[in-house]
Design an enzyme around this catalytic site. Structure first.
Site, PDB file in Angstrom:
ATOM      1  N   GLU A 267       0.869  -1.165   0.000  1.00 25.06           N
ATOM      2  CA  GLU A 267       0.000   0.000   0.000  1.00 25.06           C
ATOM      3  C   GLU A 267       0.912   1.222   0.000  1.00 25.06           C
ATOM      4  O   GLU A 267       1.792   1.335   0.860  1.00 25.06           O
ATOM      5  CB  GLU A 267      -0.887  -0.004   1.263  1.00 25.06           C
ATOM      6  CG  GLU A 267      -1.855   1.150   1.225  1.00 25.06           C
ATOM      7  CD  GLU A 267      -2.794   1.224   2.422  1.00 25.06           C
ATOM      8  OE1 GLU A 267      -2.795   0.291   3.251  1.00 25.06           O
ATOM      9  OE2 GLU A 267      -3.517   2.233   2.501  1.00 25.06           O
TER      10      GLU A 267
ATOM     11  N   ARG B 205       5.196 -13.118   9.471  1.00 21.65           N
ATOM     12  CA  ARG B 205       5.923 -11.898   9.126  1.00 21.65           C
ATOM     13  C   ARG B 205       7.241 -11.843   9.877  1.00 21.65           C
ATOM     14  O   ARG B 205       7.431 -12.528  10.892  1.00 21.65           O
ATOM     15  CB  ARG B 205       5.082 -10.654   9.409  1.00 21.65           C
ATOM     16  CG  ARG B 205       4.741 -10.418  10.882  1.00 21.65           C
ATOM     17  CD  ARG B 205       4.084  -9.051  11.086  1.00 21.65           C
ATOM     18  NE  ARG B 205       3.025  -8.812  10.115  1.00 21.65           N
ATOM     19  CZ  ARG B 205       2.952  -7.696   9.365  1.00 21.65           C
ATOM     20  NH1 ARG B 205       3.848  -6.752   9.462  1.00 21.65           N
ATOM     21  NH2 ARG B 205       1.964  -7.534   8.529  1.00 21.65           N
TER      22      ARG B 205
ATOM     23  N   LYS C 255       4.571   0.298   9.838  1.00 24.39           N
ATOM     24  CA  LYS C 255       4.611   1.566   9.095  1.00 24.39           C
ATOM     25  C   LYS C 255       4.103   2.725   9.941  1.00 24.39           C
ATOM     26  O   LYS C 255       4.657   3.809   9.912  1.00 24.39           O
ATOM     27  CB  LYS C 255       3.763   1.451   7.825  1.00 24.39           C
ATOM     28  CG  LYS C 255       4.549   0.892   6.653  1.00 24.39           C
ATOM     29  CD  LYS C 255       3.804   1.145   5.366  1.00 24.39           C
ATOM     30  CE  LYS C 255       3.060  -0.092   4.952  1.00 24.39           C
ATOM     31  NZ  LYS C 255       2.287   0.036   3.737  1.00 24.39           N
TER      32      LYS C 255
HETATM   33  P1  ATP Z   1      -0.124  -1.788   6.842  1.00 20.59           P
HETATM   34  O1  ATP Z   1      -0.268  -1.809   8.308  1.00 20.59           O
HETATM   35  O2  ATP Z   1      -0.072  -0.424   6.254  1.00 20.59           O
HETATM   36  O3  ATP Z   1      -1.001  -2.751   6.100  1.00 20.59           O
HETATM   37  P2  ATP Z   1       1.989  -3.507   5.996  1.00 20.59           P
HETATM   38  O4  ATP Z   1       3.342  -3.554   6.626  1.00 20.59           O
HETATM   39  O5  ATP Z   1       1.135  -4.702   5.988  1.00 20.59           O
HETATM   40  O6  ATP Z   1       1.343  -2.288   6.679  1.00 20.59           O
HETATM   41  P3  ATP Z   1       1.696  -3.379   3.142  1.00 20.59           P
HETATM   42  O7  ATP Z   1       2.074  -2.279   2.238  1.00 20.59           O
HETATM   43  O8  ATP Z   1       0.292  -3.803   3.191  1.00 20.59           O
HETATM   44  O9  ATP Z   1       2.211  -2.954   4.559  1.00 20.59           O
HETATM   45  O10 ATP Z   1       2.642  -4.619   2.875  1.00 20.59           O
HETATM   46  C1  ATP Z   1       2.929  -5.131   1.611  1.00 20.59           C
HETATM   47  C2  ATP Z   1       3.279  -6.578   1.715  1.00 20.59           C
HETATM   48  O11 ATP Z   1       4.409  -6.766   2.569  1.00 20.59           O
HETATM   49  C3  ATP Z   1       2.148  -7.379   2.306  1.00 20.59           C
HETATM   50  O12 ATP Z   1       1.948  -8.539   1.524  1.00 20.59           O
HETATM   51  C4  ATP Z   1       2.598  -7.709   3.689  1.00 20.59           C
HETATM   52  O13 ATP Z   1       2.083  -8.926   4.112  1.00 20.59           O
HETATM   53  C5  ATP Z   1       4.122  -7.754   3.533  1.00 20.59           C
HETATM   54  N1  ATP Z   1       4.779  -7.419   4.800  1.00 20.59           N
HETATM   55  C6  ATP Z   1       4.612  -6.310   5.537  1.00 20.59           C
HETATM   56  N2  ATP Z   1       5.322  -6.363   6.674  1.00 20.59           N
HETATM   57  C7  ATP Z   1       5.991  -7.538   6.660  1.00 20.59           C
HETATM   58  C8  ATP Z   1       6.896  -8.192   7.560  1.00 20.59           C
HETATM   59  N3  ATP Z   1       7.271  -7.645   8.715  1.00 20.59           N
HETATM   60  N4  ATP Z   1       7.380  -9.400   7.204  1.00 20.59           N
HETATM   61  C9  ATP Z   1       7.019  -9.965   6.033  1.00 20.59           C
HETATM   62  N5  ATP Z   1       6.171  -9.416   5.159  1.00 20.59           N
HETATM   63  C10 ATP Z   1       5.645  -8.214   5.445  1.00 20.59           C
END
Ligand code: ATP
Ligand code: MG
Length: 580
Positions: free
Chosen positions: A58, A289, A299
């Site tokens: 996002e 994650r 974020k």
């Molecule tokens: P938000 O809280 O804004 O949703 P987010 O960290 O999930 O934050 P996204 O932009 O939705 O951010 O993440 C993009 C992709 O990265 C998603 O598929 C998410 O699952 C993956 N991702 C985010 N954080 C992690 C992490 N700590 N480890 C592994 N994958 C991650």
């Protein structure tokens, strides 16, 4: 420009993909007897025998090391299976998204070494299609406009232990639903007055299936669609459908979406029955994650660190963002090595930060040229060396890569050495300089310490020695000198003053925020600027260049550095100084 990812270990995600390939599921096409409703763009992606993954950020913040894990996983799988990985901006929330983030996400994915080719997509490009799907679902009695307010909706939803109740608006007629939904789109209603919900099951034990919201009214301008829309689709309504539209075969996401999978499958199944999609539908697979010790990977919290100025920006070298990591000198290769080494699993766990640092050491050891820097300088005077005379010594550019040759380093009567390489009262086992002891000046002569001088505060300022003219490294007979200490130095006549920024963990606790506000866990000593002396050959170093300063660690030239005022960031020390 495909990154070299060594064939990674087998894991449960690959086992699932292998299984889908073996079962023939990926070659199955079924149209439900209805004409194809795919748009031209969607048809271009129909190639179901091929593995297709996607990385769906996002654009509401900068990517961090957790995202790197997801990027390496998704692009890595596509590479390994000869498939394709899409970069999809999941931009359904107009309030928080921005083009600044889109640009930085593209840069970071490229920097990590991955290429999505022509497959860059935006969920917002599907807004028209999503609206069409919503109307089709209303027509099929699978969606309705609800007019409960947020509080009432919460009450009707039930709890984990009690079923929900049907909203009184659930039985609205198809025509009334269509009219209201069209009015919502036209902006005729205020925010919060109506929502579109999927009609699934208010008594389901899975709360995600209790008539989830598909659309909300938002009178907000979107970074790509401007003011075209007054309603925006929810994450759950958008995500799976976008995967299906792009013919993603395996939609890999983090564990918090496990409970959403039945909804993901329900929605795509319904739209397939309605003739919009074909088999095989995308399969969602969840993994744990990344959690890194001493690091925040949320974020929202990273935004807080920037906004409240606890750090100097998104690319502050202490930040776990990819722009921060890059500025710090972390290499993309080291990050890929790290994600490969930690693997993927189904169980949440914490990864120790030292694993990441070890990967950086390994990657940087290969790629970094050696230089000499004295980080905490004191003067060394060679009493029997002729004043005004300069000699040349030769230092290898890379001890394991002889083909990279040697460089000249000058030596004269006055040198800079490390303060810790001299001791007034040497502890047992100290082999460096103390009065009466002999050591080798690395790549130069053997010297014997003859004395030292303190200033008024009692701090040692100058150390004195004599050298042995027949002991120069690389000359015949030099080996006859047997010394235990070997210290580094730069020529005080010819060295360059520079700033080095020493970084430490941004958080002093292993799991920041575990016992309260994460801000209270910030390490007050995470950054220290020191003035150092570096060898002359590093004087022209430019932004982004990375060196090993012998005996100290890996350092990179900061983008703000200028030739007249060089600034180096310490990327990582040579050895782990954190493990107690
Ligand atoms: P938000 O809280 O804004 O949703 P987010 O960290 O999930 O934050 P996204 O932009 O939705 O951010 O993440 C993009 C992709 O990265 C998603 O598929 C998410 O699952 C993956 N991702 C985010 N954080 C992690 C992490 N700590 N480890 C592994 N994958 C991650
Ligand atoms: Mg997310």
């Amino acid at each position: 420009m495909k990154a070299k990812t060594p064939p990674s270990n087998s894991n449960f995600v690959k086992a699932a993909i292998d299984n889908d390939i073996k079962s023939g599921k990926l070659n199955e096409r079924r149209w439900n007897g209805k004409p194809s409703l795919l748009s031209e763009h969607e048809k271009a992606n129909v190639d179901p025998a091929r593995i297709r993954t996607r990385f769906p950020p996002e654009p509401n913040g900068y990517l961090h090391i957790g995202h790197a894990k997801s990027i390496c996983l998704n692009f890595g799988l596509a590479n390994e299976y000869g498939g394709i990985c899409h970069l999809r901006f999941d931009d359904t929330n107009p309030a928080t998204e921005d083009n600044e983030y889109v640009d930085s996400i593209r840069d970071s994915v490229k920097w990590l070494g991955f290429d999505w080719g022509p497959h860059e997509y935006f969920s917002s490009d599907y807004f028209g299609r999503l609206y069409e799907f919503a109307e089709a679902l209303i027509n099929a009695d699978l969606a309705y406009v609800d007019s409960l307010d947020a509080e009432e909706m919460r009450q009707y939803r039930g709890t984990l232990t009690e079923p929900g109740e049907n909203s009184p608006f659930r039985t609205r007629s198809r025509d009334e639903n269509l009219t209201l939904f069209q009015e919502m789109r036209q902006g005729n209603h205020a925010e919060g007055v109506h929502v579109l919900r999927l009609k699934i099951d208010m008594a389901s034990p899975n709360i995600n299936l209790r008539d989830p919201v598909a659309y909300r009214i938002k009178h907000a301008s979107h970074h790509r669609t401007g003011n075209t829309w007054s309603i925006y689709p929810s994450y759950d309504f958008t995500h799976g459908v976008s995967d299906a539209l792009e013919n993603i075969t395996h939609s890999i996401c983090t564990l918090e979406f496990e409970d959403h999978r039945p909804l993901y499958d329900w929605l795509n199944q319904q739209l397939m029955e309605l003739g919009f999609f074909q088999k095989p539908l995308p399969r969602q697979i969840e993994f744990a994650r990344l959690n890194l010790s001493h690091v925040i990977l949320s974020k929202r919290k990273l935004i807080q660190l920037v906004k409240e100025k606890h750090v100097e920006g998104w690319d502050d070298p202490r930040m776990p963002t990819l722009v921060g990591a890059r500025r710090r000198g972390y290499s993309a290769e080291g990050l890929r090595m790290f994600t490969d080494r930690i693997g993927v699993s189904k169980a949440d766990s914490w990864i120790d930060y030292t694993i990441l640092e070890d990967c950086m050491r390994e990657a940087l050891n290969e790629s970094s040229m050696r230089k000499i820097a004295v980080l905490n300088p004191i003067k060394l005077v060679i009493e029997n060396f002729e004043a005004g005379h300069t000699e040349t010594c030769f230092a290898p550019n890379h001890p394991q890569q002889k083909e990279l040759g040697k460089r000249d380093v000058s030596l004269s009567k006055e040198l800079w050495i490390e303060r810790e390489d001299f001791s007034e009262n040497p502890p047992k086992g100290y082999f460096r300089l103390f009065v009466g002891n002999t050591v080798r000046l690395r790549y130069g002569y053997v010297i014997k310490c003859t004395g030292f001088e303190k200033d008024e505060q009692g701090i040692v300022r100058t150390v004195f020695c004599e050298y042995f003219p027949d002991s120069k490294s690389g000359t015949p007979g030099a080996d006859t000198y047997k010394v235990k200490g070997n210290i580094h130095w730069v020529d005080a006549n010819n060295s360059v003053k520079a700033d080095v920024i020493l970084y430490d963990r941004l958080f002093k606790t292993e799991h920041p925020g575990e016992h309260g506000d994460f801000i209270d866990d910030l390490n007050p000593n995470s950054k220290k600027v020191i003035e150092v002396q570096i060898e002359h050959s590093a004087a022209q170093a430019t932004a982004g260049e990375c060196f090993q300063f012998e005996r100290h660690g890996y350092f990179t030239v900061d983008p703000s550095s200028k030739t007249e005022n060089l600034i180096f960031n310490r990327t990582v020390t040579l050895r782990d100084s954190w493990k107690k």
